[in-house]
Design an enzyme around this catalytic site. Sequence first.
Site, PDB file in Angstrom:
ATOM      1  N   CYS A   1      -2.215   9.662  -0.691  1.00  0.00           N
ATOM      2  CA  CYS A   1      -2.376   9.760   0.640  1.00  0.00           C
ATOM      3  C   CYS A   1      -3.304  11.276   0.820  1.00  0.00           C
ATOM      4  O   CYS A   1      -3.502  11.308   1.984  1.00  0.00           O
ATOM      5  CB  CYS A   1      -1.569  10.049   1.051  1.00  0.00           C
ATOM      6  SG  CYS A   1      -0.499   8.587   1.810  1.00  0.00           S
TER       7      CYS A   1
ATOM      8  N   ARG B   1       2.661   4.531  18.066  1.00  0.00           N
ATOM      9  CA  ARG B   1       1.485   4.430  18.065  1.00  0.00           C
ATOM     10  C   ARG B   1       0.691   3.957  19.767  1.00  0.00           C
ATOM     11  O   ARG B   1       0.117   4.052  20.754  1.00  0.00           O
ATOM     12  CB  ARG B   1       0.797   3.704  17.412  1.00  0.00           C
ATOM     13  CG  ARG B   1       1.106   4.813  15.423  1.00  0.00           C
ATOM     14  CD  ARG B   1       0.688   4.562  14.774  1.00  0.00           C
ATOM     15  NE  ARG B   1       1.290   4.445  13.399  1.00  0.00           N
ATOM     16  CZ  ARG B   1       0.438   4.453  12.152  1.00  0.00           C
ATOM     17  NH1 ARG B   1      -0.688   4.678  11.888  1.00  0.00           N
ATOM     18  NH2 ARG B   1       1.054   5.234  11.280  1.00  0.00           N
TER      19      ARG B   1
ATOM     20  N   ARG C   1      -8.101   9.264   4.223  1.00  0.00           N
ATOM     21  CA  ARG C   1      -9.402   8.275   3.988  1.00  0.00           C
ATOM     22  C   ARG C   1     -10.329   7.231   5.432  1.00  0.00           C
ATOM     23  O   ARG C   1     -10.994   7.043   5.716  1.00  0.00           O
ATOM     24  CB  ARG C   1      -8.316   6.964   3.574  1.00  0.00           C
ATOM     25  CG  ARG C   1      -9.696   5.743   3.644  1.00  0.00           C
ATOM     26  CD  ARG C   1      -8.979   4.539   3.048  1.00  0.00           C
ATOM     27  NE  ARG C   1      -8.019   3.808   3.626  1.00  0.00           N
ATOM     28  CZ  ARG C   1      -8.671   3.304   4.552  1.00  0.00           C
ATOM     29  NH1 ARG C   1      -9.270   2.340   5.525  1.00  0.00           N
ATOM     30  NH2 ARG C   1      -6.875   2.242   5.320  1.00  0.00           N
ATOM     31  N   ARG C   2      -9.146   7.130   6.307  1.00  0.00           N
ATOM     32  CA  ARG C   2      -9.436   6.618   7.652  1.00  0.00           C
ATOM     33  C   ARG C   2     -10.052   7.725   8.697  1.00  0.00           C
ATOM     34  O   ARG C   2     -11.103   7.623   9.616  1.00  0.00           O
ATOM     35  CB  ARG C   2      -8.677   6.021   8.739  1.00  0.00           C
ATOM     36  CG  ARG C   2      -7.894   4.461   8.156  1.00  0.00           C
ATOM     37  CD  ARG C   2      -6.885   4.634   9.032  1.00  0.00           C
ATOM     38  NE  ARG C   2      -6.332   3.348   8.845  1.00  0.00           N
ATOM     39  CZ  ARG C   2      -4.986   2.304   9.162  1.00  0.00           C
ATOM     40  NH1 ARG C   2      -4.185   3.561   9.266  1.00  0.00           N
ATOM     41  NH2 ARG C   2      -4.717   1.346   8.241  1.00  0.00           N
TER      42      ARG C   2
ATOM     43  N   LYS D   1       0.910  -1.502  -0.004  1.00  0.00           N
ATOM     44  CA  LYS D   1      -0.557  -0.312  -0.266  1.00  0.00           C
ATOM     45  C   LYS D   1       0.964   1.227   0.016  1.00  0.00           C
ATOM     46  O   LYS D   1       0.235   2.302  -0.191  1.00  0.00           O
ATOM     47  CB  LYS D   1      -0.986   0.122   1.402  1.00  0.00           C
ATOM     48  CG  LYS D   1      -0.357  -0.107   2.252  1.00  0.00           C
ATOM     49  CD  LYS D   1      -1.563   0.171   3.771  1.00  0.00           C
ATOM     50  CE  LYS D   1      -0.267   0.976   4.903  1.00  0.00           C
ATOM     51  NZ  LYS D   1      -1.589   0.913   5.689  1.00  0.00           N
ATOM     52  N   ASP D   2       2.447   1.574   0.026  1.00  0.00           N
ATOM     53  CA  ASP D   2       2.644   2.363   0.892  1.00  0.00           C
ATOM     54  C   ASP D   2       3.624   2.666  -1.129  1.00  0.00           C
ATOM     55  O   ASP D   2       3.986   3.645  -1.370  1.00  0.00           O
ATOM     56  CB  ASP D   2       4.116   2.424   1.472  1.00  0.00           C
ATOM     57  CG  ASP D   2       3.762   1.938   3.182  1.00  0.00           C
ATOM     58  OD1 ASP D   2       2.886   2.863   3.434  1.00  0.00           O
ATOM     59  OD2 ASP D   2       4.453   1.503   3.900  1.00  0.00           O
TER      60      ASP D   2
ATOM     61  N   ARG E   1       0.893   9.955  14.075  1.00  0.00           N
ATOM     62  CA  ARG E   1       2.262   9.372  13.277  1.00  0.00           C
ATOM     63  C   ARG E   1       3.009   8.489  13.825  1.00  0.00           C
ATOM     64  O   ARG E   1       3.573   8.580  15.038  1.00  0.00           O
ATOM     65  CB  ARG E   1       2.808   9.897  11.506  1.00  0.00           C
ATOM     66  CG  ARG E   1       1.916  10.563  11.111  1.00  0.00           C
ATOM     67  CD  ARG E   1       2.426  11.004   9.349  1.00  0.00           C
ATOM     68  NE  ARG E   1       3.335  10.296   9.445  1.00  0.00           N
ATOM     69  CZ  ARG E   1       4.335  10.757   8.603  1.00  0.00           C
ATOM     70  NH1 ARG E   1       4.242  11.988   8.620  1.00  0.00           N
ATOM     71  NH2 ARG E   1       5.697   9.952   8.380  1.00  0.00           N
TER      72      ARG E   1
END
Length: 296
Positions: free
Chosen positions: A230, A145, A121-122, A78-79, A139
């Site tokens: 992004c 996190r 998105r989230r 996904k990156d 981040r």
Amino acid sequence: MSITIGTRGSKLALAQTTTVCKKLEALGIETRTVVISTQGDTTTQVPLHAIGGQGVFVRALDDAILAGEIDCAVHSMKDIPAYRPSGLFTSAILKRDSPADYLAHNGSLGSVRVIGTSSTRRKAQLLRHDPDIVIKDLRGNVDTRLRKLNDQEYDGIMLAEAGLTRLGLRVPGERFPAEKFVPSPNQGTIAVVSRADPSLMEVLSALDHPQTRTDVMYERAVMEKLGGGCFTPLGIYCRAGHLIAEVLSLDGTKTERIEVDVTSIEEAREQGLLLQARARELIEAAYKQLGISNEG
């Protein structure tokens, strides 16, 4: 044959690279790992869209491959941005793990009011689900996190479920269904990118999972037509040819969505174009609100 593999230095990146190394060593291939720092690892105080989006985790590894410093690199797929430098090839795509997002939290779900994520998105999907939720930027790697969650800086934090699984972590929380909270394109997938060397590509192709490759390539075909990286809140998920894609406004109040079965890259691209036309105003508004140029 010996292969030099580049990776980022986070625990998750190293765990993913270890998986690839073990699979290659089981085939009798010697491996050596080189840790390379990327802009995404060193610049953690601002959202991804402010420093260039997806490519910030990839460019340094791409450069190392093209310079001959490493043979290949392991990425969370996904990156990897939609558009890639010439001379590189995605030689292997491993069988997909969970594509789902995961809300990690302590205490009851009803007490979760402040959620940490820097993903547009989230954020949009959470606000669509509950406009009263407070979203704060977050981040850093998984350990960072989780530490901030346990320090009560947030009631909950958003993570990719696949990352927790690969790290062997069991964290209280909720799995979000991919059909409703549509994940980032290629989420849950590990890719091995190499220089376009036929002998190297042949060796790495032994790790490839054909169905996963087909699904994620359909996702990428849609992503290429939508653009956004992004910047625009968008989710794209394909399972056995069943494609779901959506574009949201930054505040989650508006959505354009498709859900359809596809059987080829061409069909996926057509669906991407259809969604892009329907969601053009949302995409342009996201760029404008984030202060980012959408020219070209």
